[in-house]
Scaffold this motif. Structure first.
Motif, PDB file in Angstrom:
ATOM      1  N   ILE A 150       0.769  -1.060  -0.026  1.00 45.41           N
ATOM      2  CA  ILE A 150       0.232  -0.034  -0.107  1.00 45.41           C
ATOM      3  C   ILE A 150       0.863   1.046   0.022  1.00 45.41           C
ATOM      4  N   LYS A 151       1.976   1.131   0.850  1.00 43.99           N
ATOM      5  CA  LYS A 151       3.003   2.223   0.606  1.00 43.99           C
ATOM      6  C   LYS A 151       3.576   2.561  -0.576  1.00 43.99           C
ATOM      7  N   GLU A 152       3.808   1.495  -1.248  1.00 42.79           N
ATOM      8  CA  GLU A 152       4.540   1.402  -2.735  1.00 42.79           C
ATOM      9  C   GLU A 152       3.411   2.363  -3.632  1.00 42.79           C
ATOM     10  N   VAL A 153       2.429   1.779  -3.594  1.00 38.01           N
ATOM     11  CA  VAL A 153       1.078   2.489  -4.578  1.00 38.01           C
ATOM     12  C   VAL A 153       0.866   3.920  -3.899  1.00 38.01           C
ATOM     13  N   GLY A 154       0.957   4.067  -2.854  1.00 42.71           N
ATOM     14  CA  GLY A 154       0.520   5.475  -2.243  1.00 42.71           C
ATOM     15  C   GLY A 154       1.822   6.398  -2.913  1.00 42.71           C
ATOM     16  N   HIS A 155       2.909   5.894  -2.721  1.00 40.18           N
ATOM     17  CA  HIS A 155       4.219   6.728  -3.173  1.00 40.18           C
ATOM     18  C   HIS A 155       3.933   7.173  -4.706  1.00 40.18           C
ATOM     19  N   GLU A 156       3.523   6.034  -5.387  1.00 38.13           N
ATOM     20  CA  GLU A 156       3.428   6.379  -7.049  1.00 38.13           C
ATOM     21  C   GLU A 156       2.163   7.431  -7.074  1.00 38.13           C
ATOM     22  N   VAL A 157       1.010   7.350  -6.181  1.00 34.17           N
ATOM     23  CA  VAL A 157      -0.213   8.295  -6.430  1.00 34.17           C
ATOM     24  C   VAL A 157       0.172   9.539  -5.630  1.00 34.17           C
ATOM     25  N   ASN A 158       1.096  10.002  -5.116  1.00 32.51           N
ATOM     26  CA  ASN A 158       1.460  11.087  -4.183  1.00 32.51           C
ATOM     27  C   ASN A 158       0.558  11.066  -2.839  1.00 32.51           C
ATOM     28  N   ARG A 159       0.344   9.991  -2.360  1.00 30.71           N
ATOM     29  CA  ARG A 159      -0.314   9.869  -1.120  1.00 30.71           C
ATOM     30  C   ARG A 159       0.493   8.846  -0.165  1.00 30.71           C
ATOM     31  N   THR A 160       1.538   9.525   0.172  1.00 32.39           N
ATOM     32  CA  THR A 160       2.670   8.963   0.803  1.00 32.39           C
ATOM     33  C   THR A 160       2.325   8.673   2.382  1.00 32.39           C
ATOM     34  N   ASP A 161       1.087   9.088   2.669  1.00 33.91           N
ATOM     35  CA  ASP A 161       0.758   9.070   4.151  1.00 33.91           C
ATOM     36  C   ASP A 161      -0.337   8.052   4.574  1.00 33.91           C
ATOM     37  N   ILE A 162      -0.926   7.349   3.252  1.00 36.89           N
ATOM     38  CA  ILE A 162      -2.168   6.709   3.404  1.00 36.89           C
ATOM     39  C   ILE A 162      -1.581   5.277   4.276  1.00 36.89           C
ATOM     40  N   TRP A 163      -0.698   4.617   3.974  1.00 38.64           N
ATOM     41  CA  TRP A 163       0.007   3.472   4.677  1.00 38.64           C
ATOM     42  C   TRP A 163      -0.098   3.675   6.093  1.00 38.64           C
ATOM     43  N   ILE A 164       0.390   4.975   6.496  1.00 42.81           N
ATOM     44  CA  ILE A 164       0.366   5.398   8.111  1.00 42.81           C
ATOM     45  C   ILE A 164      -0.988   5.023   8.858  1.00 42.81           C
ATOM     46  N   GLU A 165      -1.888   5.791   8.020  1.00 39.35           N
ATOM     47  CA  GLU A 165      -3.436   5.512   8.590  1.00 39.35           C
ATOM     48  C   GLU A 165      -3.712   4.140   8.967  1.00 39.35           C
TER      49      GLU A 165
ATOM     50  N   LYS B 222      -0.466   6.240  16.803  1.00 43.96           N
ATOM     51  CA  LYS B 222       0.356   6.533  17.551  1.00 43.96           C
ATOM     52  C   LYS B 222       0.601   5.287  18.716  1.00 43.96           C
ATOM     53  N   LYS B 223      -0.260   4.734  19.079  1.00 44.80           N
ATOM     54  CA  LYS B 223      -0.102   3.474  19.993  1.00 44.80           C
ATOM     55  C   LYS B 223       0.741   2.391  19.263  1.00 44.80           C
ATOM     56  N   LYS B 224       0.116   2.181  18.075  1.00 44.02           N
ATOM     57  CA  LYS B 224       0.743   1.196  17.277  1.00 44.02           C
ATOM     58  C   LYS B 224       2.444   1.243  17.095  1.00 44.02           C
ATOM     59  N   ILE B 225       2.361   2.598  16.576  1.00 44.54           N
ATOM     60  CA  ILE B 225       3.907   3.052  16.342  1.00 44.54           C
ATOM     61  C   ILE B 225       4.766   2.577  17.419  1.00 44.54           C
TER      62      ILE B 225
ATOM     63  N   ASN C  85       9.040   8.574  10.080  1.00 47.98           N
ATOM     64  CA  ASN C  85       8.112   9.078   9.145  1.00 47.98           C
ATOM     65  C   ASN C  85       6.775   9.021   9.600  1.00 47.98           C
ATOM     66  N   ALA C  86       6.385   7.887   9.971  1.00 52.78           N
ATOM     67  CA  ALA C  86       4.924   7.779  10.447  1.00 52.78           C
ATOM     68  C   ALA C  86       4.635   8.704  11.878  1.00 52.78           C
ATOM     69  N   GLN C  87       5.559   8.541  12.700  1.00 47.33           N
ATOM     70  CA  GLN C  87       5.445   9.262  13.960  1.00 47.33           C
ATOM     71  C   GLN C  87       5.343  10.744  13.612  1.00 47.33           C
ATOM     72  N   ALA C  88       6.229  11.117  12.750  1.00 46.43           N
ATOM     73  CA  ALA C  88       6.271  12.792  12.308  1.00 46.43           C
ATOM     74  C   ALA C  88       5.141  13.020  11.689  1.00 46.43           C
ATOM     75  N   TYR C  89       4.400  12.280  10.749  1.00 47.00           N
ATOM     76  CA  TYR C  89       2.983  12.331  10.426  1.00 47.00           C
ATOM     77  C   TYR C  89       1.971  12.521  11.136  1.00 47.00           C
ATOM     78  N   VAL C  90       1.902  11.892  12.240  1.00 45.84           N
ATOM     79  CA  VAL C  90       0.871  11.646  13.355  1.00 45.84           C
ATOM     80  C   VAL C  90       1.011  13.054  14.147  1.00 45.84           C
ATOM     81  N   GLU C  91       2.108  13.564  14.298  1.00 39.39           N
ATOM     82  CA  GLU C  91       2.200  14.428  15.229  1.00 39.39           C
ATOM     83  C   GLU C  91       2.072  15.905  14.426  1.00 39.39           C
ATOM     84  N   ALA C  92       2.124  15.882  13.254  1.00 37.15           N
ATOM     85  CA  ALA C  92       1.740  16.843  12.190  1.00 37.15           C
ATOM     86  C   ALA C  92       0.240  17.037  12.339  1.00 37.15           C
ATOM     87  N   GLN C  93      -0.466  16.063  12.409  1.00 45.69           N
ATOM     88  CA  GLN C  93      -1.890  16.327  12.318  1.00 45.69           C
ATOM     89  C   GLN C  93      -2.570  17.337  13.133  1.00 45.69           C
TER      90      GLN C  93
END
Length: 135
Positions: A67-82, A125-128, A102-110
């Motif tokens: 999912i991360k790989e596909v997200g990278h190709e479609v400029n949705r690099t955050d979707i796998w984190i969700e 965040k708990k899973k991370i 990167n996942a932790q930084a994404y969550v903190e920036a929301q």
């Protein structure tokens, strides 16, 4: 050139559909969006179907990275984190730790104004934290 790019995206999504179909029978419906070039929307639907599935869908590390790989190709690099809360517990030990910064930084920036969103991001965040502890 554009035709080749579309074909590449089509193949990426077909592969993702093949990987996730046992868990999400409706996933092939996303291909209708891929056919018209709405790649980001197709991935968004796949993500939503994962989150909303009943019974709950649980993902492996390799499925999440696909999912991360596909997200990278479609400029949705955050979707796998969700989707991190859907990671199978036993997969925490094999999850690539390099991905967690990167996942932790994404969550903190929301910016969270919706209580349902806040609850979901606390699960992310708990899973991370759990994955980091399992190293």
């Amino acid at each position: 050139m554009i035709l080749n790019e579309h074909r590449k995206m089509e193949l990426l999504f077909q592969n993702l559909c093949q990987v996730l179909k046992p868990k999400l029978p409706l996933i092939e419906d996303s291909m209708q969006y891929v056919q018209v070039g709405e790649y980001s929307l197709a991935l968004e639907f796949i993500s939503d179907w994962c989150v909303d599935a009943n019974p709950e869908v649980r993902l492996t590390s390799s499925e999440l990275m696909k999912i991360k790989e596909v997200g990278h190709e479609v400029n949705r690099t955050d979707i796998w984190i969700e989707l991190l809360p859907l990671l199978i517990d036993s997969e925490e030990e094999v999850f690539p730790l390099i991905e967690l910064d990167n996942a932790q930084a994404y969550v903190e920036a929301q910016l969270i104004s919706n209580p349902v969103r806040a609850k979901w991001l606390s699960r992310v965040k708990k899973k991370i934290e759990t994955i980091k502890k399992s190293e």
